[in-house]
Write a protein that holds these residues in place. Structure first.
Motif, PDB file in Angstrom:
ATOM      1  N   GLY A   1      -2.301  -2.269   0.158  1.00  0.00           N
ATOM      2  CA  GLY A   1      -1.497  -1.405   1.020  1.00  0.00           C
ATOM      3  C   GLY A   1      -1.003  -0.175   0.281  1.00  0.00           C
ATOM      4  N   THR A   2      -0.602  -0.368  -0.986  1.00  0.00           N
ATOM      5  CA  THR A   2      -0.135   0.756  -1.809  1.00  0.00           C
ATOM      6  C   THR A   2      -1.280   1.720  -2.092  1.00  0.00           C
ATOM      7  OG1 THR A   2       1.553  -0.630  -2.844  1.00  0.00           O
ATOM      8  CG2 THR A   2       0.934   1.390  -3.993  1.00  0.00           C
ATOM      9  N   VAL A   3      -2.458   1.164  -2.328  1.00  0.00           N
ATOM     10  CA  VAL A   3      -3.638   2.000  -2.562  1.00  0.00           C
ATOM     11  C   VAL A   3      -3.904   2.863  -1.340  1.00  0.00           C
ATOM     12  CG1 VAL A   3      -6.143   2.023  -2.901  1.00  0.00           C
ATOM     13  CG2 VAL A   3      -4.721   0.433  -4.210  1.00  0.00           C
ATOM     14  N   ARG A   4      -3.833   2.243  -0.141  1.00  0.00           N
ATOM     15  CA  ARG A   4      -4.084   2.989   1.107  1.00  0.00           C
ATOM     16  C   ARG A   4      -3.070   4.117   1.283  1.00  0.00           C
ATOM     17  NH1 ARG A   4      -4.684  -2.309   3.853  1.00  0.00           N
ATOM     18  NH2 ARG A   4      -6.905  -2.837   3.913  1.00  0.00           N
ATOM     19  N   LYS A   5      -1.803   3.849   0.955  1.00  0.00           N
ATOM     20  CA  LYS A   5      -0.761   4.880   1.082  1.00  0.00           C
ATOM     21  C   LYS A   5      -1.029   6.049   0.138  1.00  0.00           C
ATOM     22  CE  LYS A   5       3.145   2.106   2.730  1.00  0.00           C
ATOM     23  NZ  LYS A   5       4.501   1.591   2.421  1.00  0.00           N
ATOM     24  N   HIS A   6      -1.418   5.720  -1.089  1.00  0.00           N
ATOM     25  CA  HIS A   6      -1.734   6.770  -2.057  1.00  0.00           C
ATOM     26  C   HIS A   6      -2.928   7.610  -1.584  1.00  0.00           C
ATOM     27  CE1 HIS A   6       1.103   6.073  -5.220  1.00  0.00           C
ATOM     28  NE2 HIS A   6       0.743   4.807  -5.410  1.00  0.00           N
ATOM     29  N   ILE A   7      -3.935   6.936  -1.046  1.00  0.00           N
ATOM     30  CA  ILE A   7      -5.125   7.651  -0.563  1.00  0.00           C
ATOM     31  C   ILE A   7      -4.756   8.591   0.582  1.00  0.00           C
ATOM     32  CG2 ILE A   7      -7.348   7.387   0.621  1.00  0.00           C
ATOM     33  CD1 ILE A   7      -7.804   4.863  -1.054  1.00  0.00           C
ATOM     34  N   GLN A   8      -3.871   8.128   1.478  1.00  0.00           N
ATOM     35  CA  GLN A   8      -3.424   8.970   2.580  1.00  0.00           C
ATOM     36  C   GLN A   8      -2.698  10.211   2.056  1.00  0.00           C
ATOM     37  OE1 GLN A   8      -4.242   8.492   5.833  1.00  0.00           O
ATOM     38  NE2 GLN A   8      -3.372  10.542   6.078  1.00  0.00           N
ATOM     39  N   HIS A   9      -1.856  10.024   1.036  1.00  0.00           N
ATOM     40  CA  HIS A   9      -1.154  11.163   0.428  1.00  0.00           C
ATOM     41  C   HIS A   9      -2.133  12.134  -0.232  1.00  0.00           C
ATOM     42  CE1 HIS A   9       2.685   8.485   0.077  1.00  0.00           C
ATOM     43  NE2 HIS A   9       2.584   9.069   1.247  1.00  0.00           N
ATOM     44  N   ILE A  10      -3.177  11.558  -0.845  1.00  0.00           N
ATOM     45  CA  ILE A  10      -4.217  12.385  -1.476  1.00  0.00           C
ATOM     46  C   ILE A  10      -4.908  13.259  -0.432  1.00  0.00           C
ATOM     47  CG2 ILE A  10      -6.489  12.319  -2.608  1.00  0.00           C
ATOM     48  CD1 ILE A  10      -5.456   9.763  -4.077  1.00  0.00           C
ATOM     49  N   TYR A  11      -5.268  12.641   0.712  1.00  0.00           N
ATOM     50  CA  TYR A  11      -5.915  13.378   1.799  1.00  0.00           C
ATOM     51  C   TYR A  11      -5.034  14.541   2.252  1.00  0.00           C
ATOM     52  CZ  TYR A  11      -9.354   9.587   2.463  1.00  0.00           C
ATOM     53  OH  TYR A  11     -10.362   8.668   2.305  1.00  0.00           O
ATOM     54  N   GLU A  12      -3.748  14.258   2.409  1.00  0.00           N
ATOM     55  CA  GLU A  12      -2.816  15.282   2.899  1.00  0.00           C
ATOM     56  C   GLU A  12      -2.694  16.439   1.908  1.00  0.00           C
ATOM     57  OE1 GLU A  12       0.765  13.109   3.562  1.00  0.00           O
ATOM     58  OE2 GLU A  12       0.031  12.112   5.377  1.00  0.00           O
ATOM     59  N   LYS A  13      -2.609  16.115   0.631  1.00  0.00           N
ATOM     60  CA  LYS A  13      -2.454  17.155  -0.384  1.00  0.00           C
ATOM     61  C   LYS A  13      -3.718  18.006  -0.559  1.00  0.00           C
ATOM     62  CE  LYS A  13       1.124  14.884  -3.179  1.00  0.00           C
ATOM     63  NZ  LYS A  13       1.469  14.328  -4.512  1.00  0.00           N
ATOM     64  N   LEU A  14      -4.869  17.360  -0.441  1.00  0.00           N
ATOM     65  CA  LEU A  14      -6.133  18.078  -0.646  1.00  0.00           C
ATOM     66  C   LEU A  14      -6.692  18.667   0.648  1.00  0.00           C
ATOM     67  CD1 LEU A  14      -8.040  15.768  -3.180  1.00  0.00           C
ATOM     68  CD2 LEU A  14      -6.498  17.673  -3.637  1.00  0.00           C
ATOM     69  N   HIS A  15      -6.032  18.358   1.769  1.00  0.00           N
ATOM     70  CA  HIS A  15      -6.475  18.844   3.089  1.00  0.00           C
ATOM     71  C   HIS A  15      -7.903  18.390   3.404  1.00  0.00           C
ATOM     72  CE1 HIS A  15      -2.866  21.298   3.128  1.00  0.00           C
ATOM     73  NE2 HIS A  15      -3.226  21.836   1.979  1.00  0.00           N
ATOM     74  N   VAL A  16      -8.146  17.090   3.212  1.00  0.00           N
ATOM     75  CA  VAL A  16      -9.448  16.497   3.518  1.00  0.00           C
ATOM     76  C   VAL A  16      -9.252  15.281   4.425  1.00  0.00           C
ATOM     77  CG1 VAL A  16     -10.462  17.288   1.347  1.00  0.00           C
ATOM     78  CG2 VAL A  16      -9.398  15.027   1.451  1.00  0.00           C
ATOM     79  N   ASN A  17     -10.374  14.753   4.930  1.00  0.00           N
ATOM     80  CA  ASN A  17     -10.297  13.614   5.857  1.00  0.00           C
ATOM     81  C   ASN A  17     -11.057  12.386   5.377  1.00  0.00           C
ATOM     82  OD1 ASN A  17      -8.816  15.041   7.992  1.00  0.00           O
ATOM     83  ND2 ASN A  17     -10.707  16.224   8.264  1.00  0.00           N
ATOM     84  N   THR A  18     -11.846  12.540   4.336  1.00  0.00           N
ATOM     85  CA  THR A  18     -12.641  11.408   3.843  1.00  0.00           C
ATOM     86  C   THR A  18     -12.557  11.309   2.332  1.00  0.00           C
ATOM     87  OG1 THR A  18     -14.691  12.655   3.502  1.00  0.00           O
ATOM     88  CG2 THR A  18     -14.292  11.787   5.719  1.00  0.00           C
ATOM     89  N   ARG A  19     -12.870  10.124   1.799  1.00  0.00           N
ATOM     90  CA  ARG A  19     -12.840   9.953   0.347  1.00  0.00           C
ATOM     91  C   ARG A  19     -13.945  10.755  -0.334  1.00  0.00           C
ATOM     92  NH1 ARG A  19     -12.868   4.101  -1.454  1.00  0.00           N
ATOM     93  NH2 ARG A  19     -11.463   3.904   0.304  1.00  0.00           N
ATOM     94  N   VAL A  20     -15.066  10.956   0.375  1.00  0.00           N
ATOM     95  CA  VAL A  20     -16.153  11.760  -0.201  1.00  0.00           C
ATOM     96  C   VAL A  20     -15.668  13.185  -0.463  1.00  0.00           C
ATOM     97  CG1 VAL A  20     -18.418  12.772   0.235  1.00  0.00           C
ATOM     98  CG2 VAL A  20     -17.998  10.388   0.835  1.00  0.00           C
TER      99      VAL A  20
END
Length: 208
Positions: free
Chosen positions: A180-199
């Motif tokens: 769950g913590t990993v998912r939250k961090h990934i969501q924050h990463i998406y928001e900061k980088l202005h992207v929608n996918t991990r790729v």
């Protein structure tokens, strides 16, 4: 001393018009014209040329590939892409292949000759619309770098794991945190980088 110019252009009317354009100048000598890349590469050894006006969309092998192969054998030859295309990918492929300039055919004879002059003066002539695209691409890269800089050390650790192909559960085990913590961090990463996918996120991270 006149500079030797070759033209690679499949459109006969345009090839003839460009030939006349060169012949009417005082500084340049037209030494050869080719209608495709294969002919240019086959006969390139038979001529001494200082610069080539190169079309991109040739039948068979492309002008970009022609530049790449010609440049391998004759690295001092200058190439001016003279084309109808403003496609971003073609612009950067041409420059990567070894072209020193990129100008649109619609710019007209005077600008093409001026581009040749600039080429021999050590410049990299580009049509204004092409130059804007190049500048815009660098601006995007700079913006991406700035966005990556806003990531926390933990977010960078997670992105690094994702870049190595780790799944969420593997990242969680590796960093000793919950999925769950990993998912939250990934969501924050998406928001900061202005992207929608991990790729997209990984690509930006690797290009930093």
């Amino acid at each position: 001393m006149k500079r030797n110019i070759a033209i690679v252009e499949d459109d006969r009317d345009l090839r003839e018009a460009m030939s006349l354009m060169i012949q009417f100048t005082d500084n340049y000598e037209l030494v050869c014209t080719f209608q495709n890349a294969e002919e240019a590469l086959e006969k390139g050894d038979e001529i001494v040329v200082d610069a080539v006006l190169m079309d991109i969309n040739l039948p068979g092998e492309s002008g970009i590939e022609c530049v790449k192969r010609w440049k391998l054998n004759y690295p001092k030859v200058l190439f001016l892409m003279c084309t109808s295309y403003e496609d971003d990918d073609k612009i950067f492929q041409s420059l990567k292949a070894g072209a020193s300039g990129y100008i649109l055919k619609t710019d007209g004879p005077a600008k093409i000759i001026n581009a040749l002059n600039e080429l021999f003066e050590g410049g990299s002539p580009m049509s204004s619309s092409i130059a804007r695209k190049v500048v815009a691409s660098f601006s995007k890269v700079d913006a991406s770098n700035i966005n990556v800089e806003t990531l926390t050390s933990r977010e960078r650790e997670i992105l690094d794991s994702l870049a190595r192909g780790r799944m969420n559960k593997e990242v969680a085990a590796e960093l000793d945190i919950s999925i769950g913590t990993v998912r939250k961090h990934i969501q924050h990463i998406y928001e900061k980088l202005h992207v929608n996918t991990r790729v997209e996120a990984v690509n930006l991270y690797l290009k930093r």
